[in-house]
Design a protein around this motif. Structure first.
Motif, PDB file in Angstrom:
ATOM      1  N   GLY A 282      12.815  26.235  31.472  1.00 20.50           N
ATOM      2  CA  GLY A 282      14.026  26.790  30.882  1.00 20.50           C
ATOM      3  C   GLY A 282      14.004  26.824  29.366  1.00 20.50           C
ATOM      4  O   GLY A 282      14.603  27.710  28.742  1.00 20.50           O
ATOM      5  N   HIS A 283      13.293  25.864  28.752  1.00 17.95           N
ATOM      6  CA  HIS A 283      13.259  25.829  27.286  1.00 17.95           C
ATOM      7  C   HIS A 283      12.557  27.049  26.697  1.00 17.95           C
ATOM      8  O   HIS A 283      12.865  27.457  25.577  1.00 17.95           O
ATOM      9  CB  HIS A 283      12.579  24.551  26.809  1.00 17.95           C
ATOM     10  CG  HIS A 283      13.402  23.325  27.016  1.00 17.95           C
ATOM     11  ND1 HIS A 283      14.514  23.051  26.263  1.00 17.95           N
ATOM     12  CD2 HIS A 283      13.300  22.315  27.921  1.00 17.95           C
ATOM     13  CE1 HIS A 283      15.056  21.910  26.668  1.00 17.95           C
ATOM     14  NE2 HIS A 283      14.338  21.447  27.672  1.00 17.95           N
ATOM     15  N   THR A 284      11.621  27.636  27.439  1.00 17.81           N
ATOM     16  CA  THR A 284      10.966  28.852  26.948  1.00 17.81           C
ATOM     17  C   THR A 284      11.995  29.943  26.719  1.00 17.81           C
ATOM     18  O   THR A 284      11.990  30.622  25.684  1.00 17.81           O
ATOM     19  CB  THR A 284       9.912  29.335  27.960  1.00 17.81           C
ATOM     20  OG1 THR A 284       8.882  28.351  28.073  1.00 17.81           O
ATOM     21  CG2 THR A 284       9.289  30.663  27.536  1.00 17.81           C
ATOM     22  N   TRP A 285      12.893  30.110  27.656  1.00 22.51           N
ATOM     23  CA  TRP A 285      13.873  31.193  27.570  1.00 22.51           C
ATOM     24  C   TRP A 285      15.028  30.847  26.635  1.00 22.51           C
ATOM     25  O   TRP A 285      15.598  31.735  26.000  1.00 22.51           O
ATOM     26  CB  TRP A 285      14.376  31.545  28.966  1.00 22.51           C
ATOM     27  CG  TRP A 285      13.210  31.884  29.848  1.00 22.51           C
ATOM     28  CD1 TRP A 285      12.695  31.149  30.873  1.00 22.51           C
ATOM     29  CD2 TRP A 285      12.351  33.022  29.707  1.00 22.51           C
ATOM     30  NE1 TRP A 285      11.589  31.763  31.385  1.00 22.51           N
ATOM     31  CE2 TRP A 285      11.352  32.910  30.701  1.00 22.51           C
ATOM     32  CE3 TRP A 285      12.329  34.119  28.847  1.00 22.51           C
ATOM     33  CZ2 TRP A 285      10.342  33.857  30.845  1.00 22.51           C
ATOM     34  CZ3 TRP A 285      11.336  35.061  28.981  1.00 22.51           C
ATOM     35  CH2 TRP A 285      10.357  34.929  29.971  1.00 22.51           C
ATOM     36  N   ILE A 286      15.346  29.556  26.518  1.00 19.34           N
ATOM     37  CA  ILE A 286      16.347  29.155  25.528  1.00 19.34           C
ATOM     38  C   ILE A 286      15.837  29.436  24.116  1.00 19.34           C
ATOM     39  O   ILE A 286      16.542  30.006  23.274  1.00 19.34           O
ATOM     40  CB  ILE A 286      16.693  27.655  25.681  1.00 19.34           C
ATOM     41  CG1 ILE A 286      17.416  27.412  27.004  1.00 19.34           C
ATOM     42  CG2 ILE A 286      17.562  27.179  24.512  1.00 19.34           C
ATOM     43  CD1 ILE A 286      17.588  25.941  27.336  1.00 19.34           C
ATOM     44  N   MET A 287      14.572  29.063  23.873  1.00 17.89           N
ATOM     45  CA  MET A 287      14.005  29.320  22.552  1.00 17.89           C
ATOM     46  C   MET A 287      13.827  30.814  22.291  1.00 17.89           C
ATOM     47  O   MET A 287      13.949  31.275  21.155  1.00 17.89           O
ATOM     48  CB  MET A 287      12.669  28.586  22.397  1.00 17.89           C
ATOM     49  CG  MET A 287      12.790  27.076  22.309  1.00 17.89           C
ATOM     50  SD  MET A 287      13.956  26.507  21.043  1.00 17.89           S
ATOM     51  CE  MET A 287      13.283  27.295  19.573  1.00 17.89           C
ATOM     52  N   ALA A 288      13.541  31.576  23.343  1.00 16.47           N
ATOM     53  CA  ALA A 288      13.450  33.033  23.185  1.00 16.47           C
ATOM     54  C   ALA A 288      14.800  33.601  22.749  1.00 16.47           C
ATOM     55  O   ALA A 288      14.876  34.482  21.883  1.00 16.47           O
ATOM     56  CB  ALA A 288      12.995  33.671  24.489  1.00 16.47           C
ATOM     57  N   PHE A 289      15.864  33.091  23.347  1.00 15.02           N
ATOM     58  CA  PHE A 289      17.215  33.518  22.975  1.00 15.02           C
ATOM     59  C   PHE A 289      17.481  33.217  21.502  1.00 15.02           C
ATOM     60  O   PHE A 289      17.985  34.069  20.751  1.00 15.02           O
ATOM     61  CB  PHE A 289      18.231  32.789  23.866  1.00 15.02           C
ATOM     62  CG  PHE A 289      19.658  33.118  23.556  1.00 15.02           C
ATOM     63  CD1 PHE A 289      20.277  34.209  24.145  1.00 15.02           C
ATOM     64  CD2 PHE A 289      20.397  32.334  22.682  1.00 15.02           C
ATOM     65  CE1 PHE A 289      21.611  34.510  23.868  1.00 15.02           C
ATOM     66  CE2 PHE A 289      21.725  32.624  22.389  1.00 15.02           C
ATOM     67  CZ  PHE A 289      22.328  33.724  22.992  1.00 15.02           C
ATOM     68  N   LEU A 290      17.113  32.008  21.063  1.00 17.13           N
ATOM     69  CA  LEU A 290      17.349  31.625  19.677  1.00 17.13           C
ATOM     70  C   LEU A 290      16.474  32.434  18.721  1.00 17.13           C
ATOM     71  O   LEU A 290      16.905  32.765  17.607  1.00 17.13           O
ATOM     72  CB  LEU A 290      17.081  30.125  19.497  1.00 17.13           C
ATOM     73  CG  LEU A 290      17.968  29.174  20.303  1.00 17.13           C
ATOM     74  CD1 LEU A 290      17.581  27.733  20.030  1.00 17.13           C
ATOM     75  CD2 LEU A 290      19.442  29.401  19.981  1.00 17.13           C
ATOM     76  N   TYR A 291      15.272  32.760  19.163  1.00 20.49           N
ATOM     77  CA  TYR A 291      14.349  33.497  18.306  1.00 20.49           C
ATOM     78  C   TYR A 291      14.781  34.948  18.127  1.00 20.49           C
ATOM     79  O   TYR A 291      14.449  35.584  17.124  1.00 20.49           O
ATOM     80  CB  TYR A 291      12.937  33.423  18.887  1.00 20.49           C
ATOM     81  CG  TYR A 291      11.831  33.703  17.894  1.00 20.49           C
ATOM     82  CD1 TYR A 291      11.749  32.985  16.703  1.00 20.49           C
ATOM     83  CD2 TYR A 291      10.858  34.652  18.156  1.00 20.49           C
ATOM     84  CE1 TYR A 291      10.729  33.232  15.789  1.00 20.49           C
ATOM     85  CE2 TYR A 291       9.833  34.900  17.255  1.00 20.49           C
ATOM     86  CZ  TYR A 291       9.771  34.189  16.079  1.00 20.49           C
ATOM     87  OH  TYR A 291       8.763  34.432  15.181  1.00 20.49           O
ATOM     88  N   ILE A 292      15.534  35.470  19.090  1.00 22.55           N
ATOM     89  CA  ILE A 292      16.132  36.793  18.893  1.00 22.55           C
ATOM     90  C   ILE A 292      17.022  36.773  17.648  1.00 22.55           C
ATOM     91  O   ILE A 292      17.032  37.713  16.854  1.00 22.55           O
ATOM     92  CB  ILE A 292      16.954  37.205  20.134  1.00 22.55           C
ATOM     93  CG1 ILE A 292      16.027  37.522  21.315  1.00 22.55           C
ATOM     94  CG2 ILE A 292      17.833  38.418  19.826  1.00 22.55           C
ATOM     95  CD1 ILE A 292      16.770  37.805  22.608  1.00 22.55           C
ATOM     96  N   GLY A 293      17.758  35.678  17.487  1.00 22.74           N
ATOM     97  CA  GLY A 293      18.673  35.583  16.348  1.00 22.74           C
ATOM     98  C   GLY A 293      17.975  35.509  15.012  1.00 22.74           C
ATOM     99  O   GLY A 293      18.527  35.944  13.994  1.00 22.74           O
ATOM    100  N   THR A 294      16.751  34.974  14.973  1.00 25.31           N
ATOM    101  CA  THR A 294      16.050  34.840  13.697  1.00 25.31           C
ATOM    102  C   THR A 294      15.026  35.958  13.502  1.00 25.31           C
ATOM    103  O   THR A 294      15.205  36.829  12.666  1.00 25.31           O
ATOM    104  CB  THR A 294      15.381  33.460  13.595  1.00 25.31           C
ATOM    105  OG1 THR A 294      14.494  33.264  14.714  1.00 25.31           O
ATOM    106  CG2 THR A 294      16.419  32.362  13.578  1.00 25.31           C
ATOM    107  N   PHE A 295      13.957  35.949  14.309  1.00 24.17           N
ATOM    108  CA  PHE A 295      12.942  36.973  14.104  1.00 24.17           C
ATOM    109  C   PHE A 295      13.442  38.360  14.502  1.00 24.17           C
ATOM    110  O   PHE A 295      13.095  39.359  13.859  1.00 24.17           O
ATOM    111  CB  PHE A 295      11.668  36.663  14.889  1.00 24.17           C
ATOM    112  CG  PHE A 295      10.597  37.692  14.658  1.00 24.17           C
ATOM    113  CD1 PHE A 295       9.899  37.712  13.461  1.00 24.17           C
ATOM    114  CD2 PHE A 295      10.324  38.672  15.600  1.00 24.17           C
ATOM    115  CE1 PHE A 295       8.942  38.683  13.214  1.00 24.17           C
ATOM    116  CE2 PHE A 295       9.372  39.640  15.365  1.00 24.17           C
ATOM    117  CZ  PHE A 295       8.665  39.649  14.159  1.00 24.17           C
ATOM    118  N   GLY A 296      14.249  38.437  15.566  1.00 21.04           N
ATOM    119  CA  GLY A 296      14.816  39.734  15.931  1.00 21.04           C
ATOM    120  C   GLY A 296      15.593  40.331  14.777  1.00 21.04           C
ATOM    121  O   GLY A 296      15.526  41.537  14.508  1.00 21.04           O
TER     122      GLY A 296
END
Length: 469
Positions: A246-260
């Protein structure tokens, strides 16, 4: 630094080529061993980091070249603002998708070998764009060539996965931040090059012609000075385990906010200035490079701060700053105040770069914490963390880059519906608020009133250490 010789020579211990495999292969690699690291590991890791940054830098420039090329495409090209936002969205989308296979290519081909291949592949979209860039070319042709440019976005994933394996956990925030920041800076560099060319009265083919030899240089230097790590094996099980965590997808969500945000704004900034504020391409070019430049330069600082204070804490405060900046942008957009809009947009770029460094530092820290919770110690814990963090980085990077697609599509819809980017900024504000809540609730909130039965070892220990990742 010496290039590999064709004459046989005794390999240095642990760094000789593996039998039956081509290229420069290092058989033994243990960066967590301080003696190994000080005697030779750090020197080798830094050398690979340097040439990885160069290749990734060129990759980012090729990926984001359409953010510049659309500024050259005046009325004679027959494209509407919506067409241009769609074009840059397609480029971003492909760059996001190819990050997944690029991640695993490192284990299949070797980090050095794949860097050479992926750098050489950048010639395809660059030469294609050089060929078609003229009035009268159909929009569908531009879309097709834009799809090819997406391969430049994949270089980030393979480069980060490769460098992650070279550095010890205590250095990963700095190393990954420097690697990514050096790559990200390819965005403002190509924008600055475009500014110089536009100012000199040159056309887009001049810009593309400059990058063709640079691509060749990056590929040759990677071949001469980089290494493959034998212990980075093709492990499909790691990909499955990372995808199930689950942490992979949680971090993906957070990374949308920064790198996205970083990559989306990099593509869109110039178009917002020309379409909403009436700036000419040259006037827009004078401004568009500043945000990506500062956002790239500060990314290593985000990683360093995360090493020192914890990535979760830095990320949390960073989302607060991004939310405040976006709220001010909503006001500046509604009032059409360019003097306020530009500096605040640059601040938002800086915060996205800072958050890129802190969120990506969290990834190896999270999986190392899980390794400790499983009772692993020393190199066993480090190997477990490298295995899952390396596999998850491609997925996280891909999903994060999809945020850039969302940003460009949000701007496209906002301009179609309201004639400005205000609606898009409101949507971004909501997303940053969600990132704040997720970061706090998953990685920083201390659960209260937990019963002993609920505090299973596999959950309790990671929870206590997540604030430090």
């Amino acid at each position: 630094m010496t290039a590999p010789s064709s004459a046989p020579a005794p390999p240095s211990p642990g760094t000789g080529p593996s039998p039956g495999r081509g290229g420069r292969w290092i058989q033994e690699w243990d960066p967590e061993d301080e003696t190994f690291w000080k005697e030779k590991g750090e020197r080798i890791a830094r050398r690979n980091l340097l040439f990885s940054v160069l290749s990734e830098h060129i990759g980012f420039s090729v990926w984001t070249m359409w953010s510049v090329l659309v500024l050259f495409m005046g009325p004679e090209y027959g494209l509407t603002p919506a067409d241009k936002f769609l074009l840059t969205s397609v480029v971003t989308l492909v760059g996001a998708v190819v990050r997944v296979p690029y991640t695993f290519a490192v284990a299949i081909f070797g980090g050095r070998n794949w860097t050479v291949i992926s750098a050489a592949m950048l010639l395809i979209p660059t030469i294609a764009a050089f060929t078609v860039m003229e009035p009268g070319t159909s929009f569908s042709t531009f879309l097709l060539v834009g799809l090819l440019a997406g391969v430049g976005g994949g270089n980030f994933a393979s480069s980060m996965t490769n460098i992650n394996a070279f550095f010890p956990l205590r250095k990963k925030g700095w190393a990954l931040g420097l690697n990514a920041g050096g790559g990200n800076i390819g965005v403002p560099v190509i924008q600055l090059a475009a500014l110089a060319i536009i100012g000199a009265g040159g056309g887009p083919r001049v810009l593309l012609g400059i990058y063709i030899p640079l691509i060749l240089v990056a590929a040759v230097l990677a071949a001469l000075f980089m290494d493959n790590l034998e212990n980075v094996k093709n492990d499909t099980g790691a990909a499955k385990d990372a995808a199930r965590d689950g942490h992979t997808w949680i971090m993906a969500f957070l990374y949308i906010g920064t790198f996205g945000s970083f990559i989306g704004y990099s593509f869109a900034f110039g178009q917002v200035l020309t379409n909403q504020f009436g700036r000419t391409p040259l006037q827009a070019a004078y401004l568009t490079f500043i945000g990506p430049l500062l956002g790239s330069l500060i990314r290593p600082l985000g990683g360093w701060l995360a090493d020192r204070y914890g990535g979760a804490r830095i990320s949390l405060y960073n989302y607060v700053g991004m939310g405040v900046a976006t709220a001010v942008l909503v006001y500046a957009s509604m009032q059409k105040t360019l003097a306020l809009f530009v500096p605040v947009f640059v601040v938002l770029f800086v915060l996205s770069g800072l958050g890129n460094g802190s969120t990506f530092k969290m990834i190896p820290g999270i999986f190392h914490a899980k390794a400790l919770a499983r009772g692993l110690r020393g190199e066993d814990a480090a190997a477990y963390g490298r295995r899952l963090s390396g596999a998850s980085m491609g997925l996280i990077g891909a999903v994060g880059a999809l945020g850039g697609v969302g940003i460009n599509m949000a701007f496209r819809q906002s301009f179609l519906s309201y004639g400005s980017g205000t609606g898009a900024f409101v949507a971004f504000l909501v997303w940053y608020a969600a990132c704040f809540v997720v970061t706090w609730s998953v990685y920083l909130r201390r659960p209260a009133g937990r019963t002993p039965a609920s505090e299973a070892t596999t959950e309790k220990k990671p929870q206590l250490s997540y604030a430090e990742v």
